[in-house]
Write a protein that holds these residues in place. Structure first.
Motif, PDB file in Angstrom:
ATOM      1  N   ALA A   1       0.860  -1.183   0.000  1.00 35.09           N
ATOM      2  CA  ALA A   1       0.000   0.000   0.000  1.00 35.09           C
ATOM      3  C   ALA A   1       0.894   1.229   0.000  1.00 35.09           C
ATOM      4  O   ALA A   1       2.078   1.163   0.349  1.00 35.09           O
ATOM      5  CB  ALA A   1      -0.909   0.008   1.226  1.00 35.09           C
ATOM      6  N   TRP A   2       0.338   2.366  -0.341  1.00 37.31           N
ATOM      7  CA  TRP A   2       1.071   3.619  -0.272  1.00 37.31           C
ATOM      8  C   TRP A   2       1.059   4.121   1.161  1.00 37.31           C
ATOM      9  O   TRP A   2       0.074   3.975   1.875  1.00 37.31           O
ATOM     10  CB  TRP A   2       0.465   4.653  -1.221  1.00 37.31           C
ATOM     11  N   THR A   3       2.169   4.690   1.574  1.00 33.63           N
ATOM     12  CA  THR A   3       2.328   5.173   2.933  1.00 33.63           C
ATOM     13  C   THR A   3       3.161   6.450   2.921  1.00 33.63           C
ATOM     14  O   THR A   3       3.668   6.870   1.884  1.00 33.63           O
ATOM     15  CB  THR A   3       2.989   4.096   3.826  1.00 33.63           C
ATOM     16  N   LEU A   4       3.314   7.044   4.085  1.00 43.22           N
ATOM     17  CA  LEU A   4       4.212   8.181   4.225  1.00 43.22           C
ATOM     18  C   LEU A   4       5.645   7.692   4.223  1.00 43.22           C
ATOM     19  O   LEU A   4       5.930   6.605   4.744  1.00 43.22           O
ATOM     20  CB  LEU A   4       3.958   8.905   5.548  1.00 43.22           C
TER      21      LEU A   4
ATOM     22  N   SER B   1      -3.943   3.580   6.593  1.00 42.16           N
ATOM     23  CA  SER B   1      -4.764   4.581   7.293  1.00 42.16           C
ATOM     24  C   SER B   1      -3.931   5.764   7.778  1.00 42.16           C
ATOM     25  O   SER B   1      -4.449   6.870   7.950  1.00 42.16           O
ATOM     26  CB  SER B   1      -5.497   3.941   8.466  1.00 42.16           C
ATOM     27  N   GLN B   2      -2.658   5.549   7.971  1.00 48.13           N
ATOM     28  CA  GLN B   2      -1.782   6.618   8.435  1.00 48.13           C
ATOM     29  C   GLN B   2      -1.749   7.798   7.459  1.00 48.13           C
ATOM     30  O   GLN B   2      -1.599   8.945   7.875  1.00 48.13           O
ATOM     31  CB  GLN B   2      -0.373   6.059   8.639  1.00 48.13           C
ATOM     32  N   VAL B   3      -1.903   7.536   6.173  1.00 50.61           N
ATOM     33  CA  VAL B   3      -1.903   8.618   5.181  1.00 50.61           C
ATOM     34  C   VAL B   3      -3.066   9.566   5.456  1.00 50.61           C
ATOM     35  O   VAL B   3      -2.900  10.792   5.430  1.00 50.61           O
ATOM     36  CB  VAL B   3      -1.949   8.062   3.745  1.00 50.61           C
ATOM     37  N   ASP B   4      -4.238   9.024   5.758  1.00 48.82           N
ATOM     38  CA  ASP B   4      -5.392   9.873   6.028  1.00 48.82           C
ATOM     39  C   ASP B   4      -5.242  10.615   7.353  1.00 48.82           C
ATOM     40  O   ASP B   4      -5.632  11.773   7.462  1.00 48.82           O
ATOM     41  CB  ASP B   4      -6.675   9.055   5.988  1.00 48.82           C
TER      42      ASP B   4
END
Length: 135
Positions: A25-28, A123-126
């Motif tokens: 997934a995409w993340t920071l 979820s960290q991105v949001d």
């Protein structure tokens, strides 16, 4: 304990593509803080490792704390885990975008802010978008 960066400019938001244990997934950009390492130093190091960019920390945006039960972990048999994520606003001051080799991410890229909704992301991105005022 980990430190992550929210990096935005005219290109959009910089994200790293996380790939581990069969999940992706995409993340920071960011990651684990080494023993004795200052979290602000850790986020600078992690961004360099995952994206090739040199950054400076501009502000602390928030601290996200969550507990994953054993059933929520990716690998069967892993114990429950308490995650503490320190999120900073950072600014690119040098370097060139490149992919990480041999780490937990396999590529990095810039995304228009309105395109992030369509990405498979953690979820960290949001959370980061909320505390950075990007939502």
């Amino acid at each position: 304990m980990a430190a992550y960066a929210v990096i935005t400019d005219e290109r959009g938001m910089l994200l790293a593509h996380w790939r581990e244990h069969g999940a992706s997934a995409w993340t920071l950009p960011g990651g684990g803080i080494d023993w004795g390492e200052d979290p602000a130093d850790a986020v600078v190091r992690e961004v360099r490792e995952e994206t090739g960019y040199e950054v400076v920390v501009e502000a602390l945006l928030g601290i996200q704390s969550r507990v994953l039960t054993a059933a929520q972990r990716l690998l069967p048999g892993e114990p429950a885990q308490h995650q503490v994520r320190i999120v900073y606003r950072c600014r690119v001051v040098g370097g060139e975008l490149r992919d990480e080799v041999g780490g937990s991410t396999d590529t990095a890229g810039w995304f228009a802010l309105d395109a992030i909704e369509d990405l498979e992301r953690v979820s960290q991105v949001d959370y980061a978008r909320r505390v950075a005022g990007l939502l």
